[in-house]
Design an enzyme around this catalytic site. Structure first.
Site, PDB file in Angstrom:
ATOM      1  CB  ALA A  88      -5.836   7.641   6.582  1.00  0.00           C
ATOM      2  CG  PHE A  91      -4.399   3.656  11.615  1.00  0.00           C
ATOM      3  CD1 PHE A  91      -3.477   2.790  11.054  1.00  0.00           C
ATOM      4  CD2 PHE A  91      -3.924   4.818  12.210  1.00  0.00           C
ATOM      5  CE1 PHE A  91      -2.108   3.072  11.069  1.00  0.00           C
ATOM      6  CE2 PHE A  91      -2.550   5.111  12.237  1.00  0.00           C
ATOM      7  CZ  PHE A  91      -1.648   4.226  11.658  1.00  0.00           C
ATOM      8  CG  PHE A  98      -8.053  -5.829   4.300  1.00  0.00           C
ATOM      9  CD1 PHE A  98      -9.178  -5.276   3.725  1.00  0.00           C
ATOM     10  CD2 PHE A  98      -7.653  -7.095   3.890  1.00  0.00           C
ATOM     11  CE1 PHE A  98      -9.916  -5.980   2.778  1.00  0.00           C
ATOM     12  CE2 PHE A  98      -8.379  -7.803   2.940  1.00  0.00           C
ATOM     13  CZ  PHE A  98      -9.508  -7.244   2.389  1.00  0.00           C
ATOM     14  CB  THR A 153      -3.568  11.892  12.964  1.00  0.00           C
ATOM     15  OG1 THR A 153      -2.729  10.738  12.965  1.00  0.00           O
ATOM     16  CG2 THR A 153      -5.009  11.475  13.131  1.00  0.00           C
ATOM     17  NE  ARG A 201     -12.437  -1.795   5.236  1.00  0.00           N
ATOM     18  CZ  ARG A 201     -13.156  -2.577   4.445  1.00  0.00           C
ATOM     19  NH1 ARG A 201     -13.144  -3.876   4.596  1.00  0.00           N
ATOM     20  NH2 ARG A 201     -13.885  -2.063   3.477  1.00  0.00           N
ATOM     21  NE  ARG A 237      -6.992   7.512  12.008  1.00  0.00           N
ATOM     22  CZ  ARG A 237      -7.694   8.360  11.256  1.00  0.00           C
ATOM     23  NH1 ARG A 237      -9.023   8.321  11.252  1.00  0.00           N
ATOM     24  NH2 ARG A 237      -7.095   9.258  10.514  1.00  0.00           N
ATOM     25  CD  GLN A 245      -2.650  -1.148   2.631  1.00  0.00           C
ATOM     26  OE1 GLN A 245      -2.630  -2.172   3.294  1.00  0.00           O
ATOM     27  NE2 GLN A 245      -3.310  -0.081   3.032  1.00  0.00           N
ATOM     28  CD  GLU A 277      -0.030   2.657   6.658  1.00  0.00           C
ATOM     29  OE1 GLU A 277      -1.188   2.262   6.870  1.00  0.00           O
ATOM     30  OE2 GLU A 277       0.376   3.768   7.029  1.00  0.00           O
ATOM     31  CD  GLU A 337      -9.110   3.733   7.591  1.00  0.00           C
ATOM     32  OE1 GLU A 337      -8.356   3.223   8.426  1.00  0.00           O
ATOM     33  OE2 GLU A 337      -9.063   4.931   7.282  1.00  0.00           O
TER      34      GLU A 337
END
Ligand code: FES
Ligand code: FES
Lengths: 808, 168
Positions: A560, A345, A229, A491, A343, A311, A198, A233, A761
């Site tokens: 995100a 986060f 998902f 964020t 997904r 988060r 990703q 990442e 998400e």
């Protein structure tokens, strides 16, 4: 126009014929070598002695590498350089890569990897939240604490209280395509990498460090993933870096993919949480104050745990106005896989906390939980003064003169800012604010849940369930509605940027590239719809191409939920640039103003004249006008101080609500989802078919997390659920028997691409309604509060039924 | 050891280690990468192919056990300009998201519809002799061996129903 249409997936024809290529399907050049890791068998300790001779002697083995053999950086962390590719002498979890085998086949590499002789000196392993707290094993110096008002005072002086604890397990991504990468050495020491990731830019950065070359020497390409998902990442770094290091060493293309068991044993998962809560409220169920303590099991390395835990804190309010709140978050270090993005986060975990409080409050007062939820909602957007149009004081990272620490991957969410910025947020409309000071200006859940109550026939079904429960001693029904308010933006503010590259060729066909990656969420199609719409072309005229770090640099992860928001806007800018040049030229030819030129239905109209798009492109080309452009976008308005917990981390919120009905068998704890009704807000949807698919898939995956997906580690820290035989993801029969999904009809209040909203998400958290429906069904068995932990496996449901019967 | 297979109508003579699974023979020796490896343990269905018309998890069977058999993979089910009804229905109903489970779903559903036509009952069929109606429950039961992590299930059911209806 191609936007807002329910067009089917762009790769559909390839998928149904099996010709859509994933990394492992790319034909390997002759002589390709295959890689496998040798893994730590203990959770914590030192390697006293390691004998790799049997591995070296195994058939087909070309090379075996240990930490000391790596030519440059030994690090695959997306954050603080605490995650070596190969362990060296100390090991921190069962499954940590210790050495790397390079062999002539995948099987040879895997077989050889098992032949190492390793003597370990085990040390005490920290596996649980309790053990980590006892040992004070944590990331950051202490807990993060954010406060709004005096929560303790507000709770203590309230007429009613609840307090309790909920534990929720992690979740394995189980992307159906396991992690995979391939590296192909190029001339002059350059490297071409294909990766199922990703985040191609991070792969590029990590590979460059590992082979000691600048980023320009590394090109990373990602056409598609078979699911991500969040699990791709940062977790693909190890494979891509291994391939590149081995390719450099051997001069041969190298390929690596994890077998499913290895994938589950090696890679990080969703963070499991324990949340302790205390809430004060009045007799209507209106909250006066809430206190949350989050305990997060982060695993052995930091990875993205800080922003995940942030988060979770940021979603401790979900859809509810908390007059006073205190949120304390412990990020605990354990000798388990390094938990990572998944997904939502952290958002889902934070949200489960407050939804549990709502459920508990309603039970305490004997009120319908829907009523309690609605009473606590934020004030509706409709009652606010006009939108705050004033631009906040610009204290975004652009104005930061401090150079960042060398070697930090700035495009990673792990590069969390440790410094405080001034983050006063304007609130001209007088909106209620979140615990972190962001005004909630776009709240539409009053209208949405009212509509959902009607369409799902909630009141009548709730009455019917009660009637059923009064008559049936064995089977009990439960029904629950939960809302979702999910903040959209990274964020880490500077990640909210994207680039695009668009070419128009002389035959009028369009080449489209951007920084987002495709993992099944339909991003490529949505963005292509935007490009086609800008040029007034049919979708077929736009070529969707693989994400490529050589075309668009410095991209953020596709994460995100931001993919189409960011990349759609960047592509729009690039297309408009080219269209503007064509328009200016044609207008000049016809001595008309540029706004007399329009692009529609494959043609370019200039006053009374009209050209095909191809003719227009040719005319522009002959006039020596550039038909290529880059586009760039950065999200406005966002600013965030994660240390103080103040600011506007989110550009806007995405909303949704679900009503789920379940039936449980009180003799076995087994259950089924009978019906789900969902109303979800995608703003003005770019593609309703794709969005509904995301909503259905998100709901089922969220329900899976909270019901059947159970990760079990034994006392030695070994993951015992490392295959689909023992780890149960939802199968086709787990979809609710009646499943009604509708889109809320309304444009995004903020100026996003065609006023759409992110959808990747938020629907995941609609699955929380299943947990609450199970709680409702269990509550029907007696007088006690079910206090159901997640995943609510049949065993847990059965135990809760017992507790409730005993009136505990 | 030598194994003779007819793959998508073409005879193939393969020299294979006897421990080679049918899936590895297809993917690695014949370059037919349409069949996917989701788990390699017979638990996800991504590798589903048809052997002599019956569906089978290709990862869970050895190639040499199928000497002389006819194997149909996703590559043999339709042609680019002549998709099978199921393939068409998966496209029109969007029976996928990431697409990784799709070849297995389509192979499995192709054979499953044949089973229904032959009157084979499933665990949820009421009338053991009378054949089955393709209700959602019936389709779900019969497709339970094919996981889809994207949970494109509602559209998969729709696609199968549509293809079955057109064929009936
Ligand atoms: S790969 Fe064969 S069933 Fe999963
Ligand atoms: S479409 Fe992704 S696994 Fe089924």
């Amino acid at each position: 126009m191609s936007v807002s249409k329910p067009l089917p997936h762009d790769s559909g024809h390839l998928h149904v014929q099996g010709t859509a290529r994933y990394v492992d399907d790319i034909p390997s050049p002759q002589g390709t070598l295959h890689l496998a890791f040798g893994l730590s068998q203990i959770a914590h300790g030192r390697i006293a002695e390691i004998d790799l001779q049997p591995v070296r002697d195994a058939p087909g083995v070309v090379a075996v590498l240990e930490a000391g053999d790596l030519p440059h950086s030994n690090d695959v962390s997306p954050s603080v350089h605490d995650e070596p590719l190969l362990s060296g002498h100390s090991v921190h979890y069962v499954g940590q890569p210790v050495f790397l085998v390079v062999a002539t086949s995948h099987l040879a590499a895997r077989k050889a990897a098992r032949m190492a002789r390793i003597d370990y000196q085990p040390r005490d392993a920290i596996l649980t939240i309790e053990e980590a707290l006892d040992a004070d094993a944590r990331f950051e110096e202490g807990p993060r604490i954010w406060e709004k008002g005096d929560a303790e005072e507000a709770i203590d002086t309230a007429p009613h209280h609840v307090e309790g604890r909920i534990e929720m397990g992690g979740q394995e991504h189980f992307y159906l395509e396991g992690q995979a990468a391939m590296a192909w050495p190029q001339e002059g020491g350059d490297m071409l990498v294909m990766s199922s990731t990703q985040h191609p830019t991070e792969i590029q950065h990590k590979v460059a460090e590992a082979i000691g070359r600048p980023m320009h020497a590394v090109r990373v390409e990602t056409r598609r993933m078979g699911g991500g998902f969040g699990g791709k990442e940062s977790q693909g770094n190890a494979l891509a870096v291994s391939c590149a290091v081995a390719a450099r060493l051997t001069g041969k293309p190298c390929k690596m993919r994890y077998d499913r068991d290895d994938d589950m044993i090696i890679t990080g998962k969703r963070h499991d949480f324990r949340i302790d809560y205390r809430a004060g409220f009045d007799s209507d169920g209106l909250l006066t104050g809430v206190d949350f303590i989050h305990y997060t099991r982060c695993g052995w390395a930091q990875d993205l745990s800080l922003p995940v835990a942030d988060r979770a804190m940021l979603h401790s309010d979900n859809a509810y106005h908390l007059p006073a709140a205190r949120i304390e978050s412990h990020r605990l270090r354990t000798n388990t896989q390094s938990a990572t993005a998944f997904r939502g986060f952290g958002g889902p975990q934070g949200m489960v906390g407050i939804e549990r409080v709502m459920d508990h409050v309603a039970h305490e007062l004997g009120l319908d939980p829907v009523l309690v939820r609605q009473r606590n909602f934020y004030a509706p957007a409709s009652v606010l003064a006009q939108p705050a149009s004033d631009v906040p004081k610009d204290n975004s990272p652009e104005n930061n003169a401090e150079p960042p620490e060398a070697g930090v991957d700035l495009t990673s969410r792990g590069a969390v800012a440790a410094s405080s910025q001034d983050a006063a947020v304007p609130n001209a409309g007088g909106a209620q604010t979140t615990p972190y000071g962001q005004p909630v200006e776009d709240f539409i859940l009053h209208e949405m849940t009212e509509s959902l109550m009607q369409s799902s026939d909630y009141a009548a079904r709730r009455a019917k369930a009660a009637e059923w429960n009064a008559q049936n001693p064995i089977l009990k029904r439960g029904i629950a509605m939960t809302p979702v308010k999910f903040g959209i933006s990274f964020t880490l503010t500077h990640l909210n940027q994207a680039g695009a590259l668009v070419h128009v060729y002389q035959d009028g066909s369009v080449h489209l590239n951007h920084g987002g990656t495709e993992m099944g969420q339909g991003l490529f199609l949505k963005v292509a719809q935007v490009a086609a719409a800008r040029f007034g072309l049919p979708l077929e005229a736009v070529k969707i191409t693989a994400t490529d770090t050589a075309k668009v640099p410095n991209t953020s992860a596709t994460a995100a939920s931001s993919g189409s928001d960011l990349n759609g806007m960047a592509v729009k800018t690039a297309c408009d640039e080219i269209a503007g040049r064509i328009a200016a030229h044609l207008a000049k030819l016809h001595q008309l103003p540029a706004d007399a030129v329009t692009f529609a239905e494959g043609r370019v109209h200039v006053g009374e004249e009209s050209y095909t798009f191809e003719e227009a492109a040719k005319l522009a080309y002959e006039a020596r006008i550039s038909l290529s452009a880059t586009g760039f976008y950065k999200t406005p308005k966002v600013q965030w101080d994660r240390i103080k917990g103040q600011g506007r981390p989110f550009f806007y919120f995405a909303y949704g609500a679900a009503v789920s009905e379940v039936v449980i068998d009180t003799l076995t704890g087994e259950y089924r989802i009978l019906r789900a009704d969902i109303l979800h807000d995608c703003g003005a949807s770019l593609n309703p078919a794709i969005d509904i698919g995301q909503i259905e898939g998100g709901y089922v995956q969220g329900a899976g997390w909270l019901t059947t997906e159970e990760l079990v580690w034994d006392d030695d820290g070994r993951l015992r659920t490392h295959a689909p035989s023992t780890y149960k993801i939802p199968a086709i029969g787990d979809v609710p028997e009646v499943f009604n999904v509708a889109l809320w009809d309304g444009a995004n209040r903020e100026d996003t691409i065609y006023r759409s909203k992110a959808v990747g998400e938020p629907p995941f958290m609609l699955g929380i309604s299943v947990l609450m429906a199970l709680s409702d069904a269990v509550a029907a068995c007696g007088t006690g509060y079910p206090a159901l932990d997640a995943p609510a496996t049949p065993e847990r449901v059965l135990a809760a039924v017992q507790r409730v019967r005993d009136g505990v | 050891m030598q194994t003779n297979l007819t793959i998508n109508g073409t005879p193939q003579r393969l020299e294979l280690d006897p421990r080679t699974t049918l899936l590895d023979a297809l993917r690695h020796h014949l370059g037919l990468t349409g069949s996917k490896k989701g788990c390699d343990h017979g638990q996800c269905g991504a590798c589903t192919v048809m052997v002599n018309g019956r569906r089978i998890n290709a990862c869970l069977t050895l190639a040499c056990m199928h000497d002389g058999d006819e194997v149909t993979t996703i590559e043999g089910i339709g042609q680019p300009d002549n998709l099978s009804p199921l393939q068409q229905a998966f496209v029109s109903e969007d029976g996928f998201q990431c697409g990784y489970c799709t070849p297995g779903q389509i192979c499995s559903a192709t054979a499953m519809l044949e089973e229904v036509r032959n009157g084979w009952p499933s665990h949820v069929t009421d009338d053991l002799d009378g054949g089955a109606d393709l209700t959602t429950e019936e389709i779900s039961e019969r497709m339970s061996g094919n996981l889809c992590r994207c949970s494109a299930y509602p559209n998969i059911v729709e696609a199968i129903r549509k293809a079955a209806g057109e064929n009936a």
